[in-house]
Structure formats: C-alpha cells, structure tokens
Design a protein around this motif. Structure first.
Motif, mmCIF file in Angstrom:
data_model
loop_
_atom_site.group_PDB
_atom_site.id
_atom_site.type_symbol
_atom_site.label_atom_id
_atom_site.label_comp_id
_atom_site.label_asym_id
_atom_site.label_seq_id
_atom_site.Cartn_x
_atom_site.Cartn_y
_atom_site.Cartn_z
ATOM 1 N N ARG A 140 0.823 -1.211 0.000
ATOM 2 C CA ARG A 140 0.000 0.000 0.000
ATOM 3 C C ARG A 140 0.857 1.260 0.000
ATOM 4 N N LEU A 141 1.971 1.235 0.725
ATOM 5 C CA LEU A 141 2.869 2.387 0.723
ATOM 6 C C LEU A 141 3.479 2.596 -0.655
ATOM 7 N N ALA A 144 0.885 4.064 -3.007
ATOM 8 C CA ALA A 144 0.664 5.472 -2.709
ATOM 9 C C ALA A 144 1.795 6.326 -3.278
ATOM 10 N N ILE A 149 1.767 10.360 -3.647
ATOM 11 C CA ILE A 149 1.295 10.735 -2.309
ATOM 12 C C ILE A 149 2.468 10.738 -1.327
ATOM 13 N N LEU A 151 3.686 10.498 2.283
ATOM 14 C CA LEU A 151 3.131 9.926 3.508
ATOM 15 C C LEU A 151 3.915 10.371 4.737
ATOM 16 N N LEU A 155 3.919 6.440 9.349
ATOM 17 C CA LEU A 155 3.214 5.359 8.666
ATOM 18 C C LEU A 155 4.165 4.309 8.095
ATOM 19 N N ARG A 156 5.446 4.635 8.048
ATOM 20 C CA ARG A 156 6.421 3.684 7.520
ATOM 21 C C ARG A 156 6.911 2.695 8.585
ATOM 22 N N LEU A 240 -3.464 5.128 7.960
ATOM 23 C CA LEU A 240 -2.993 4.675 6.651
ATOM 24 C C LEU A 240 -4.102 4.811 5.609
ATOM 25 N N ALA A 243 -4.621 8.435 4.704
ATOM 26 C CA ALA A 243 -3.480 9.038 3.997
ATOM 27 C C ALA A 243 -3.322 8.532 2.573
ATOM 28 N N THR A 244 -3.866 7.331 2.303
ATOM 29 C CA THR A 244 -3.630 6.743 0.979
ATOM 30 C C THR A 244 -4.892 6.613 0.153
#
Length: 244
Positions: A140-141, A144, A149, A151, A155-156, A240, A243-244
């Motif tokens: 998902r990261l 994004a 996006i 982040l 969130l990491r 998350l 944010a995504t």
C-alpha cells in the motif's frame, strides 16, 4: 484510500456506456463514490461505471470476485471492460440490501452485528495460502508513492501483524449485504482484496460505523467479531487509510 460513497439523487446522468449495456432496461442509480463512479441497478444486474483512475481497477475487481466466489458469497461477474477514459463491471444482483439501506440505518444494532459477523466469516474462510493478492502495508505504501502521495514518516513503521488474513480491502459498512432476517448474506466491492493484517479491515470497518450510524458502535462490532480492542493497530490502519 480515504473514499466515501453515498446513495445518489435520482437525477444522475446515465453514461452512454451504461445505456448501451442496459439495452431496453432503465438504469437506476444506487451508489456513487468520490472518484466519480456510479453503480446502477439494471433489471437483475448491477452496472458499476467510472472514469479510469490509478486508485482502483474494475478488471482487478472482476478477477478478485471470481477468486473469492470459490469460498464466500459475492456477486457473479457477467462482463467487464475498459477504454482509455472509462471502465465498467457488470455483476449479478444478490438478494438482500446494503447495510446502509434506510431499513438498516434505522436498526443500527442489527446492522453493526451483521457487518462484524460477516467480516469475521470472510476472514475465516478465505485461504491465505491460496491468495496471490497482496494488501500489506509495504504494498500500500508503494502504491501510494507511485500515485505521488507523500506519507507521514510514522506510517512507515507499522505495528506487527496480529493475524494475517485475506482482507476485504474496503470493509466499510455499505459493502456488506444483509438479508431480511438481519444476518449478513454477501460482500461487494472487493477491488482491493488481498492478504494483510486483519486490523487493516477492522480499523476501517469500525471507523465507517461512525459515518453511517453515528458514534458509539465500536464495542458492539468488536464483540460480534470476537476480538478485544486494539487501539494501536486501529489508530495506525485508520491513519494509513486516510493518507492513501
């Protein structure tokens, strides 16, 4: 995927593609999302239509629906396609109503429990070892980032996985169908289905309760699902999602 949907007014313009797919039937708008997509009831079918975007793919949803149908009740895919500017998905209609239909919004105690029991059933029956779709935090990261996006750093660093399951991917209240007896009967909108920590679904499902039924339903949901509260994972997966 901070995406909310709503029941549209009756004056929604019907795209030419939907008209063509409907034939002699009159399309009735039943759902609209913030990406510009609209779902229409067309006789015994639903036609989901929308502009092409980087956040969701109806071709991927069709594939996931066909996979999930081996173990759990979901709509049968009848057709799907895309052009450079639009995409569509045609599925069979199922019995029951969305958990946010007026009848169930008026009975939130029943609806919330049905959503929770349905999500637990989905998590229990879909086999992780046979699922090739991934909805984990790293995936998902990465998606994004591909959409440009930026982040927040926190969130990491996700919490450890509580239980790996095949997640729905959009476990908001509208995506559970409820039968006349007040029990869940199917799930819809599985375009993001994939393996992830079950809290990726639970956190969003409980957040959605507030949007649709008002505050105060988390405890009822968690009790019906059969899990203790987890404030850390809940906060992380809600952040998350937003944010995504």
């Amino acid at each position: 995927m901070s995406l909310r949907s709503s029941i549209p007014p009756g004056d929604v313009a019907v795209p030419d593609r939907v008209r063509a797919l409907a034939g002699n039937a009159e399309p009735v708008p039943v759902w609209r999302n913030e990406l510009g997509g609209v779902t229409f009831r067309v006789g015994a079918l639903y036609v989901k239509w929308g502009p092409r975007n980087l956040e969701a793919s109806m071709a991927e949803e069709a594939e996931r629906l066909a996979w999930a149908a081996r173990w759990t009740p979901v709509p049968e895919v009848r057709d799907h396609g895309e052009t450079d500017t639009e995409e569509w998905l045609v599925t069979s209609a199922l019995e029951g109503e969305s958990a946010v239909a007026p009848a169930w919004v008026a009975r939130p105690d029943v609806a919330v429990r049905a959503i929770a029991v349905g999500l637990r059933a989905l998590h229990d029956v879909l086999p992780v070892e046979e699922c090739t779709y991934d909805w984990s935090v790293p995936t998902r990261l990465a998606r994004a980032a591909a959409r440009g996006i930026a982040l927040p750093a926190e969130l990491r660093d996700p919490p450890s996985v509580d239980r790996l399951v095949v997640c729905h991917g959009d476990a908001c209240s509208p995506n559970t169908l409820i039968g006349p007896n007040g029990r869940w009967i199917a799930h819809v909108d599985l375009g993001a289905l994939g393996t992830a920590d079950r809290w990726a679904d639970i956190a969003v499902a409980t957040m959605s309760l507030g949007w649709n039924y008002g505050p105060g339903w988390d405890e009822t949901f968690l009790d019906a699902y059969g899990v203790d509260p987890d404030p850390v994972r809940t906060a992380y997966y809600r952040a998350l999602w937003n944010a995504t």
